[in-house]
Every structure is written in C-alpha cells, then in structure tokens.
Design a protein around this motif. Structure first.
Motif, short mmCIF file in Angstrom:
data_model
loop_
_atom_site.label_atom_id
_atom_site.label_comp_id
_atom_site.label_asym_id
_atom_site.label_seq_id
_atom_site.Cartn_x
_atom_site.Cartn_y
_atom_site.Cartn_z
N ARG A 86 40.12 1.33 53.55
CA ARG A 86 39.84 1.05 54.96
C ARG A 86 38.53 1.70 55.41
NH1 ARG A 86 44.25 2.90 56.91
NH2 ARG A 86 43.62 4.69 58.16
N MET A 87 38.19 2.87 54.81
CA MET A 87 36.99 3.59 55.25
C MET A 87 35.72 3.11 54.56
SD MET A 87 38.10 5.50 57.60
CE MET A 87 36.51 6.29 57.89
N MET A 88 35.82 2.63 53.31
CA MET A 88 34.63 2.30 52.53
C MET A 88 33.70 1.29 53.22
SD MET A 88 34.09 3.98 49.76
CE MET A 88 35.02 5.43 49.22
N PRO A 89 34.19 0.24 53.87
CA PRO A 89 33.26 -0.70 54.50
C PRO A 89 32.42 -0.08 55.62
CG PRO A 89 35.43 -1.70 54.22
CD PRO A 89 35.59 -0.25 53.92
N HIS A 90 32.84 1.07 56.11
CA HIS A 90 32.09 1.73 57.19
C HIS A 90 30.98 2.63 56.66
CE1 HIS A 90 34.86 0.26 60.25
NE2 HIS A 90 35.86 0.63 59.46
N HIS A 91 30.86 2.76 55.34
CA HIS A 91 29.75 3.52 54.73
C HIS A 91 28.53 2.57 54.68
CE1 HIS A 91 33.15 5.97 53.57
NE2 HIS A 91 32.39 6.84 52.95
N GLN A 154 19.76 9.62 37.19
CA GLN A 154 19.95 8.95 35.90
C GLN A 154 21.33 8.31 35.92
OE1 GLN A 154 19.29 11.31 32.35
NE2 GLN A 154 20.34 9.81 31.06
N ALA A 155 21.37 7.01 36.15
CA ALA A 155 22.65 6.32 36.30
C ALA A 155 23.33 6.15 34.95
CB ALA A 155 22.43 4.97 36.95
N PRO A 156 24.61 6.48 34.86
CA PRO A 156 25.34 6.21 33.62
C PRO A 156 25.57 4.71 33.45
CG PRO A 156 26.84 7.02 35.31
CD PRO A 156 25.46 7.10 35.89
N ALA A 157 25.76 4.29 32.23
CA ALA A 157 25.95 2.86 31.94
C ALA A 157 27.41 2.50 32.15
CB ALA A 157 25.52 2.57 30.50
N ILE A 158 27.76 2.24 33.41
CA ILE A 158 29.14 1.85 33.74
C ILE A 158 29.09 0.58 34.59
CG2 ILE A 158 30.04 4.20 33.63
CD1 ILE A 158 29.90 4.32 36.67
N ALA A 159 30.17 -0.15 34.58
CA ALA A 159 30.25 -1.38 35.36
C ALA A 159 30.39 -1.06 36.84
CB ALA A 159 31.45 -2.20 34.89
N GLU A 160 30.05 -2.04 37.67
CA GLU A 160 30.24 -1.90 39.11
C GLU A 160 31.70 -1.57 39.40
OE1 GLU A 160 28.40 -4.34 42.69
OE2 GLU A 160 30.11 -5.40 41.85
N THR A 161 31.93 -0.59 40.26
CA THR A 161 33.28 -0.11 40.51
C THR A 161 33.91 -0.83 41.71
OG1 THR A 161 32.61 1.65 42.02
CG2 THR A 161 32.59 2.15 39.65
N THR A 162 35.20 -0.65 41.84
CA THR A 162 35.92 -1.23 42.97
C THR A 162 35.39 -0.69 44.29
OG1 THR A 162 37.92 -1.50 41.63
CG2 THR A 162 38.20 -1.50 44.03
N GLU A 163 35.10 0.60 44.36
CA GLU A 163 34.57 1.17 45.59
C GLU A 163 33.23 0.53 45.96
OE1 GLU A 163 34.41 5.38 45.85
OE2 GLU A 163 36.59 5.63 45.79
N GLN A 164 32.36 0.30 44.97
CA GLN A 164 31.09 -0.36 45.26
C GLN A 164 31.31 -1.77 45.78
OE1 GLN A 164 29.26 0.27 41.38
NE2 GLN A 164 27.68 1.53 42.33
#
Length: 227
Positions: A86-91, A154-164
């Motif tokens: 509920r809070m993530m879209p407000h970031h 330095q971004a780690p090589a990970i897939a886009e996350t649910t939070e993103q």
C-alpha cells in the motif's frame, strides 16, 4: 561511528505531506524491523527534508556488498507485506543506489545530513576520490560537522523485484554519493555553496550537475533495536 560495513544502500524519494504520518509509522515499526532482521543489514537511518519539503533520504549500512543480492534480501523485495504494498506507490521520484563504500570518516549519524549525488569526469575518478578523502580528513573535525562518507553505485545483477514493479519500474540511481553529517545546519549549507558547489567539485574532477540536499534526522536504529 564510521559506517558499519563496506556497503550501503542509499535512497531518496518524495512522500506527499498527507501520507507522511502513515509513512513514518510504517517505515519505523514495520519496514525498519524487516530490513534489520536480514543478515548483513547493520544500521538503518532515515532523514527528512530539513526545510519541510517532501524529500526523504534513507541509508542502510551493510556488512558487505553481497548483502544486496542475498537470498534473504531478495525474498523480502519480492514478497512485500500488504502494508508495504500500500505504501510503495507513494514513493515518488525514487533514486536508489546500491553502493560500495569508498571512504568513511567520522560519525555516520548526526542531526543534519548533506547529500551530494555526483559523477567523476572521464579519467578523473581516482583524482576525485583522493581529493574528497583529503577533504574529509579536514572537515570532520571542524565545528558543526562530524562525519563524511563517499559511496559508489554498483548494481548487483538481479532481476527487477516486486517492490520495483509496484513503484512503477526500474529506479534511477546516483553514480557516486557523498554524505556529510553534522549538528549545525548552517555549516552544511555553507559546504553545499562553497566546497561542494559545482565549480569546486569540477575542479576536483567531477562532472557538472551534482544534486544536493540537506536532511534532518528522523530515526536511526541498529540490528536488535526494532524487535
């Protein structure tokens, strides 16, 4: 009180005034607790715009850079709680930098924080780092100031996350991050306008266009505090 570990997660975003009260309640009593329960998360600190604006600056100090791609952290990023969802879209206008610590001197937490998001000019990264390291040694003992820390994204090589995905896609990142901590707002404002203005930073080896902000301490906690 130098940074606890060799990596940091530094983040900036805007939070609308009407959401601020719920955001700080959630961020303090759920989100900090969740993050500090993950192995490798050593300290979490939140500052808010010192002039009353919508800006938020958060820094997680990490034991090592590998924490950013650890199974426990990825599991948390991909399974946010209902309140987090509920809070993530407000970031709004999220800038999220997964960083290695290049230099760390003095206190990591103080009443005020100046952040400078910058990039080295081509071929001048080593010169810029050396110049900022020397400057840190001078500044942290001056009245009103207490610590200075330099981070490199330095971004780690990970897939886009649910939070993103909830926030609308991949976040922006800051290349290098300079954090200056202190207890006198006027001293940090003076630094932003003199030693860390664009002209001075370019003379040290930075590109034009650094982004500055001053923030006031809201909360800082270490592992075990929020249980």
């Amino acid at each position: 009180m130098s940074l606890k570990g060799t990596a940091c997660l530094a983040m900036w975003w805007d939070m609308a005034a009407e959401m601020r009260s719920e955001f700080e309640h959630w961020h303090t009593h759920e989100h900090f607790s969740e993050r500090l329960a993950i192995a490798g998360f050593e300290r979490a600190t939140r500052w808010t715009d010192a002039k009353g604006g919508e800006g938020v600056f958060v820094m997680y100090e990490l034991a090592d850079w590998e924490t950013l791609a650890s199974p426990a952290y990825l599991a948390a990023l991909n399974a946010p709680s209902p309140w987090s969802m509920r809070m993530m879209p407000h970031h709004r206008h999220m800038v999220r930098s997964q960083c290695r610590v290049l230099e760390s001197r003095g206190a990591a937490v103080a009443r005020q924080a100046l952040t400078v998001r910058l990039s080295p000019a081509d071929g001048l990264a080593d010169a810029l780092r050396a110049a900022l390291k020397a400057r840190a040694a001078e500044l942290v003992v001056q009245p009103g100031l207490a610590g200075m820390h330099l981070l490199r994204h330095q971004a780690p090589a990970i897939a886009e996350t649910t939070e993103q995905k909830i926030r609308g896609g991949a976040d922006q990142g800051a290349d290098w991050v300079l954090v200056v901590c202190g207890y006198e707002a006027a001293e940090l404002d003076a630094l932003a306008q003199t030693q860390f203005d664009d002209a001075s930073l370019q003379a040290l080896g930075a590109r034009p266009g650094a982004v500055r902000g001053r923030y006031a301490l809201s909360l800082s906690a270490v592992t075990g505090d929020m249980q």
